[in-house]
Design an enzyme around this catalytic site. Structure first.
Site, PDB file in Angstrom:
ATOM      1  N   ASN A  78       1.287   3.316  -2.849  1.00 36.47           N
ATOM      2  CA  ASN A  78       1.836   3.684  -4.163  1.00 36.47           C
ATOM      3  C   ASN A  78       1.272   5.025  -4.645  1.00 36.47           C
ATOM      4  O   ASN A  78       2.002   5.867  -5.162  1.00 36.47           O
ATOM      5  CB  ASN A  78       1.483   2.619  -5.216  1.00 36.47           C
ATOM      6  CG  ASN A  78       2.100   1.282  -4.912  1.00 36.47           C
ATOM      7  OD1 ASN A  78       3.014   1.185  -4.117  1.00 36.47           O
ATOM      8  ND2 ASN A  78       1.588   0.235  -5.552  1.00 36.47           N
TER       9      ASN A  78
ATOM     10  N   ASN B 134     -10.485  -3.880  -6.290  1.00 31.50           N
ATOM     11  CA  ASN B 134      -9.748  -2.842  -7.026  1.00 31.50           C
ATOM     12  C   ASN B 134     -10.365  -2.516  -8.390  1.00 31.50           C
ATOM     13  O   ASN B 134     -10.034  -1.500  -8.989  1.00 31.50           O
ATOM     14  CB  ASN B 134      -8.270  -3.231  -7.202  1.00 31.50           C
ATOM     15  CG  ASN B 134      -7.447  -3.089  -5.941  1.00 31.50           C
ATOM     16  OD1 ASN B 134      -6.459  -3.796  -5.751  1.00 31.50           O
ATOM     17  ND2 ASN B 134      -7.820  -2.170  -5.055  1.00 31.50           N
TER      18      ASN B 134
ATOM     19  N   ASP C 229       0.826  -1.211   0.000  1.00 28.78           N
ATOM     20  CA  ASP C 229       0.000   0.000   0.000  1.00 28.78           C
ATOM     21  C   ASP C 229       0.862   1.263   0.000  1.00 28.78           C
ATOM     22  O   ASP C 229       2.001   1.250   0.478  1.00 28.78           O
ATOM     23  CB  ASP C 229      -0.912  -0.026   1.241  1.00 28.78           C
ATOM     24  CG  ASP C 229      -2.062   0.964   1.113  1.00 28.78           C
ATOM     25  OD1 ASP C 229      -2.381   1.374  -0.029  1.00 28.78           O
ATOM     26  OD2 ASP C 229      -2.647   1.327   2.145  1.00 28.78           O
TER      27      ASP C 229
ATOM     28  N   ARG D 215       2.186  -4.371   6.543  1.00 23.81           N
ATOM     29  CA  ARG D 215       1.374  -3.399   5.824  1.00 23.81           C
ATOM     30  C   ARG D 215       2.096  -2.049   5.810  1.00 23.81           C
ATOM     31  O   ARG D 215       2.057  -1.305   6.788  1.00 23.81           O
ATOM     32  CB  ARG D 215      -0.013  -3.237   6.442  1.00 23.81           C
ATOM     33  CG  ARG D 215      -0.821  -2.197   5.672  1.00 23.81           C
ATOM     34  CD  ARG D 215      -2.309  -2.333   5.768  1.00 23.81           C
ATOM     35  NE  ARG D 215      -2.882  -1.523   4.685  1.00 23.81           N
ATOM     36  CZ  ARG D 215      -4.058  -1.676   4.157  1.00 23.81           C
ATOM     37  NH1 ARG D 215      -4.862  -2.617   4.582  1.00 23.81           N
ATOM     38  NH2 ARG D 215      -4.481  -0.895   3.165  1.00 23.81           N
TER      39      ARG D 215
HETATM   40  C1  FPP Z   1      -2.135  -0.100  -3.337  1.00 26.53           C
HETATM   41  O1  FPP Z   1      -1.673   1.234  -3.258  1.00 26.53           O
HETATM   42  C2  FPP Z   1      -1.558  -0.759  -4.502  1.00 26.53           C
HETATM   43  C3  FPP Z   1      -2.269  -1.371  -5.507  1.00 26.53           C
HETATM   44  C4  FPP Z   1      -3.742  -1.446  -5.497  1.00 26.53           C
HETATM   45  C5  FPP Z   1      -1.613  -1.942  -6.688  1.00 26.53           C
HETATM   46  C6  FPP Z   1      -0.323  -2.680  -6.462  1.00 26.53           C
HETATM   47  C7  FPP Z   1       0.241  -3.044  -7.782  1.00 26.53           C
HETATM   48  C8  FPP Z   1       1.534  -3.013  -8.108  1.00 26.53           C
HETATM   49  C9  FPP Z   1       2.626  -2.662  -7.160  1.00 26.53           C
HETATM   50  C10 FPP Z   1       1.927  -3.262  -9.521  1.00 26.53           C
HETATM   51  C11 FPP Z   1       2.201  -4.624  -9.987  1.00 26.53           C
HETATM   52  C12 FPP Z   1       2.692  -5.637  -9.046  1.00 26.53           C
HETATM   53  C13 FPP Z   1       3.636  -6.595  -9.292  1.00 26.53           C
HETATM   54  C14 FPP Z   1       3.804  -7.692  -8.326  1.00 26.53           C
HETATM   55  C15 FPP Z   1       4.505  -6.579 -10.464  1.00 26.53           C
HETATM   56  P1  FPP Z   1      -2.712   2.448  -3.383  1.00 26.53           P
HETATM   57  O2  FPP Z   1      -2.855   2.788  -4.819  1.00 26.53           O
HETATM   58  O3  FPP Z   1      -3.982   2.093  -2.686  1.00 26.53           O
HETATM   59  O4  FPP Z   1      -1.940   3.576  -2.623  1.00 26.53           O
HETATM   60  P2  FPP Z   1      -2.586   4.773  -1.789  1.00 26.53           P
HETATM   61  O5  FPP Z   1      -3.174   4.165  -0.540  1.00 26.53           O
HETATM   62  O6  FPP Z   1      -1.400   5.637  -1.486  1.00 26.53           O
HETATM   63  O7  FPP Z   1      -3.589   5.424  -2.668  1.00 26.53           O
END
Ligand code: FPP
Length: 248
Positions: free
Chosen positions: A26, A72, A24, A192
């Protein structure tokens, strides 16, 4: 805090066999830099590669990450498409690397609804890395903990109706064989990043006794040092499984 590696200390119990991660933060990572959220997912995919390799080097056996949940799909189409194309690109690039780096890659979740191209890549990855022993990275894709449990129950019910099983055969020991994670030991440690204090429908059956480590570090910033800290914290935990401490 220093960590004891199983290899260094000769103590098989000093490190978890299996670490699960909710990747989490990103989106926040990207927004703080004035970048589109998709840039955060791209950085997150790089972090996955780094952490998977580090876990293997430390002697862990399994790393399981939450890449895309059954919920998602509610995100804007552009973001869903970006995550899917990232996975596509990532698998293209990493199939050979994973095999060379001795990392078995597996996918947990309902991948039948993904694009034919992505399904083909997943099948190829599975084929190319399936013989690799020692370290396995599991990517949860279109995965939901409740969905996993319902599917497992439905499958068992089908086998009962077909006369292959009787209801009494379902126990805490037999049920896991119906889950996507069949054959994989439960994670001892769930990490987490991103600071949120929730489970988000992740590995609901499997984390019954996992130690839960939450850090404010965002996933793209989560590096080997951050994993060391999580593992060192894990090693301070007194795991009682509902009983009394062995130390008391
Ligand atoms: C949550 O962060 C992350 C995701 C829903 C997507 C994760 C996907 C990847 C890292 C890409 C592909 C994975 C691999 C294994 C190659 P968020 O977007 O909810 O972050 P936020 O809470 O800051 O908005």
């Amino acid at each position: 805090m220093a960590i004891f590696s199983a290899k260094q200390a000769g103590q098989a119990t000093s490190l978890p066999r299996h670490v699960a991660v909710i990747m989490d933060g990103n989106g926040r990572w990207a927004t703080r830099r004035g970048l589109p959220r998709t840039a955060g997912h791209k950085a997150g995919a790089e972090t996955f590669r780094t952490i998977a390799t580090y876990c293997r080097d430390l002697g862990l056996e399994y790393l399981t990450v939450y890449a895309f949940s059954t919920e998602n799909w509610k995100r804007p189409k552009a973001e869903v498409d970006a995550i899917m194309s990232l996975l596509d690109q990532y698998l293209h690039e990493s199939i050979e690397k994973m095999a060379r780096d001795r990392i078995r890659l597996r996918f947990l979740g309902d991948t039948t609804v993904l694009s034919p191209k992505l399904r083909q890549l997943i099948a190829e990855t599975d084929e190319i890395t399936r013989h690799i022993e020692g370290f396995q990275a599991n990517v949860c894709l279109n995965y939901g903990g409740r969905d996993e449990i319902v599917r497992a129950a439905r499958q068992f019910a089908r086998e009962c109706v077909a006369g292959q099983r009787s209801p009494d055969e379902l126990t805490e020991a037999t049920f896991p064989s119906y889950l996507w994670s069949a054959g994989i030991p439960d994670p001892e440690l769930l990490i987490r990043p991103g600071g949120e204090l929730r489970i988000s429908n992740y590995l609901l059956w499997q984390i019954a006794y996992s130690e839960i480590y939450v850090t404010d570090t965002l996933w793209p910033d989560f590096d080997a040092g951050a994993l060391d800290e999580a593992l060192a914290w894990y090693q301070t935990r007194d795991r009682r499984f509902g009983g009394l401490s062995g130390k008391k």
